[in-house]
Design an enzyme around this catalytic site. Structure first.
Site, PDB file in Angstrom:
ATOM      1  N   ASP A  64       0.840  -1.218  -0.014  1.00 19.22           N
ATOM      2  CA  ASP A  64      -0.074  -0.090   0.031  1.00 19.22           C
ATOM      3  C   ASP A  64       0.815   1.172  -0.015  1.00 19.22           C
ATOM      4  O   ASP A  64       2.155   1.263  -0.035  1.00 19.22           O
ATOM      5  CB  ASP A  64      -1.077  -0.053   1.140  1.00 19.22           C
ATOM      6  CG  ASP A  64      -0.314  -0.487   2.529  1.00 19.22           C
ATOM      7  OD1 ASP A  64       0.894  -0.301   2.602  1.00 19.22           O
ATOM      8  OD2 ASP A  64      -1.134  -0.810   3.366  1.00 19.22           O
ATOM      9  N   ASN A 127      -8.293  -2.370  13.931  1.00 13.56           N
ATOM     10  CA  ASN A 127      -9.506  -2.505  13.566  1.00 13.56           C
ATOM     11  C   ASN A 127      -9.628  -3.538  12.472  1.00 13.56           C
ATOM     12  O   ASN A 127     -10.680  -3.701  12.036  1.00 13.56           O
ATOM     13  CB  ASN A 127      -9.997  -1.073  12.788  1.00 13.56           C
ATOM     14  CG  ASN A 127      -9.371  -0.801  11.437  1.00 13.56           C
ATOM     15  OD1 ASN A 127      -8.451  -1.365  11.095  1.00 13.56           O
ATOM     16  ND2 ASN A 127      -9.936   0.233  10.741  1.00 13.56           N
ATOM     17  N   HIS A 129      -7.810  -3.996   9.774  1.00 10.87           N
ATOM     18  CA  HIS A 129      -7.604  -3.633   8.041  1.00 10.87           C
ATOM     19  C   HIS A 129      -6.356  -4.657   7.839  1.00 10.87           C
ATOM     20  O   HIS A 129      -5.561  -5.037   8.633  1.00 10.87           O
ATOM     21  CB  HIS A 129      -7.552  -2.242   7.900  1.00 10.87           C
ATOM     22  CG  HIS A 129      -6.272  -1.689   8.452  1.00 10.87           C
ATOM     23  ND1 HIS A 129      -6.211  -0.695   9.178  1.00 10.87           N
ATOM     24  CD2 HIS A 129      -4.958  -2.037   8.492  1.00 10.87           C
ATOM     25  CE1 HIS A 129      -5.090  -0.052   9.564  1.00 10.87           C
ATOM     26  NE2 HIS A 129      -4.246  -1.014   9.067  1.00 10.87           N
ATOM     27  N   GLU A 134      -9.937  -1.105   4.683  1.00 13.38           N
ATOM     28  CA  GLU A 134     -10.567  -0.905   5.855  1.00 13.38           C
ATOM     29  C   GLU A 134     -11.961  -1.704   6.007  1.00 13.38           C
ATOM     30  O   GLU A 134     -12.194  -2.177   5.016  1.00 13.38           O
ATOM     31  CB  GLU A 134     -11.070   0.632   5.955  1.00 13.38           C
ATOM     32  CG  GLU A 134      -9.833   1.492   6.072  1.00 13.38           C
ATOM     33  CD  GLU A 134      -8.968   1.618   7.219  1.00 13.38           C
ATOM     34  OE1 GLU A 134      -9.206   0.932   8.069  1.00 13.38           O
ATOM     35  OE2 GLU A 134      -8.225   2.750   7.321  1.00 13.38           O
TER      36      GLU A 134
HETATM   37  C1  GLP Z   1      -0.986   0.247   8.464  1.00 16.81           C
HETATM   38  C2  GLP Z   1      -0.564  -0.161   6.997  1.00 16.81           C
HETATM   39  C3  GLP Z   1      -0.295  -1.644   6.777  1.00 16.81           C
HETATM   40  C4  GLP Z   1       0.207  -2.445   8.191  1.00 16.81           C
HETATM   41  C5  GLP Z   1      -0.915  -2.052   9.322  1.00 16.81           C
HETATM   42  C6  GLP Z   1      -0.210  -2.556  10.611  1.00 16.81           C
HETATM   43  O1  GLP Z   1      -2.068   1.177   8.528  1.00 16.81           O
HETATM   44  N1  GLP Z   1      -1.146   0.368   6.132  1.00 16.81           N
HETATM   45  O2  GLP Z   1       0.339  -1.860   5.813  1.00 16.81           O
HETATM   46  O3  GLP Z   1       0.271  -3.455   8.140  1.00 16.81           O
HETATM   47  O4  GLP Z   1      -1.453  -0.832   9.175  1.00 16.81           O
HETATM   48  O5  GLP Z   1       0.861  -1.462  11.268  1.00 16.81           O
HETATM   49  P1  GLP Z   1       1.654  -1.841  12.104  1.00 16.81           P
HETATM   50  O6  GLP Z   1       2.508  -2.872  11.673  1.00 16.81           O
HETATM   51  O7  GLP Z   1       2.799  -0.695  12.139  1.00 16.81           O
HETATM   52  O8  GLP Z   1       0.940  -1.969  13.551  1.00 16.81           O
END
Ligand code: GLP
Length: 245
Positions: A64, A127, A129, A134
């Protein structure tokens, strides 16, 4: 599906790197899908320090990207992937792809032209995702522009100087795109992920909890620390936990 739990994120990252290294040995990992965020960084570091000869020949597709950050912004996922993956792995930047740098359809075509993603690394949002899909994202969604949930912008504000600087929009591989990967590796560490992990593994399979879609895929490995696994039922852990350390 397998679930691995570890006493610390570092132990989980080391085992995940060992598994990726074994896939490189077997010639089964040539195209890697990479998540950013805080969860996979230590695994990328561990993999780089193992110095596998095939590492620099990987083709990489980012999961992403934010929309609207100035080019070269340190928190754009292009910058993060360059810093945490491309440089440590010794990759030719021509083989590092990030969505949003062309039309979404072209990203899907580029993945297909490389033979598809052998292994997709994922984190999970609190949440539920995956990528920036989302709650409410259809399971057959493809790479597209999305609007970020307020909770995601709040969670990601830690990477920016102020919450206002977190972009409102992003481009993400769709859930359908993610599910096309031959293997999926999910990394989740810390108590803030416990309820999303439990919902994804034990709750209804529903677009309201995007990570629940992973239960429809036949080769998913979850790497958790004890805090992220804390809300799983004993039944789940007994039946699908593969190993612990
Ligand atoms: C983010 C990113 C994702 C990531 C997720 C968890 O918003 N868009 O690619 O895997 O949320 O992030 P983190 O590993 O910092 O908890």
């Amino acid at each position: 599906m397998s679930i691995l739990t570890f006493s610390s994120p570092e132990a989980g990252a080391a085992e995940a790197a060992r598994r990726l290294s074994a896939l490189l040995d077997a010639g089964e990992l040539k195209v890697l899908g990479v998540a950013t965020g805080s969860s996979p960084g230590p695994m990328y570091g561990e993999l780089a320090s193992r110095g596998h000869p095939c590492l620099s020949r990987l083709t990489v597709f980012a999961l992403d990207e934010y929309i609207g950050l100035p080019s070269g912004h340190a928190e754009s996922y292009r910058s993060v992937v360059t810093r945490e993956v491309a440089i440590p792995f010794g990759l030719d930047l021509a083989r590092v792809h990030v969505p949003g740098e062309g039309p979404p359809e072209a990203y899907e075509l580029a993945i297909g032209a490389c033979g598809g993603i052998d292994l997709q690394v994922l984190g999970i949002g609190s949440n539920g995702h995956i990528g920036f899909n989302e709650p409410g994202s259809p399971f057959d969604s493809r790479t597209r522009r999305v609007t970020l949930a307020k909770s995601t912008r709040v969670a990601n504000a830690r990477f920016f100087n102020s919450p206002d600087q977190v972009p409102m929009h992003a481009v993400t591989q769709g859930i359908g795109t993610i599910l096309d990967a031959r293997r999926i590796l999910v990394l989740a560490f810390g108590s803030s992920k416990a309820s999303a992990v439990a919902a994804a593994l034990e709750g209804p399979i529903t677009p309201d909890l995007p990570a629940s879609a992973l239960r429809t895929h036949n080769d998913v490995t979850w790497v958790l620390d004890a805090a992220a696994a804390a809300s799983l039922s004993a039944n789940t852990l007994e039946n699908i936990q593969e190993a612990s350390s």
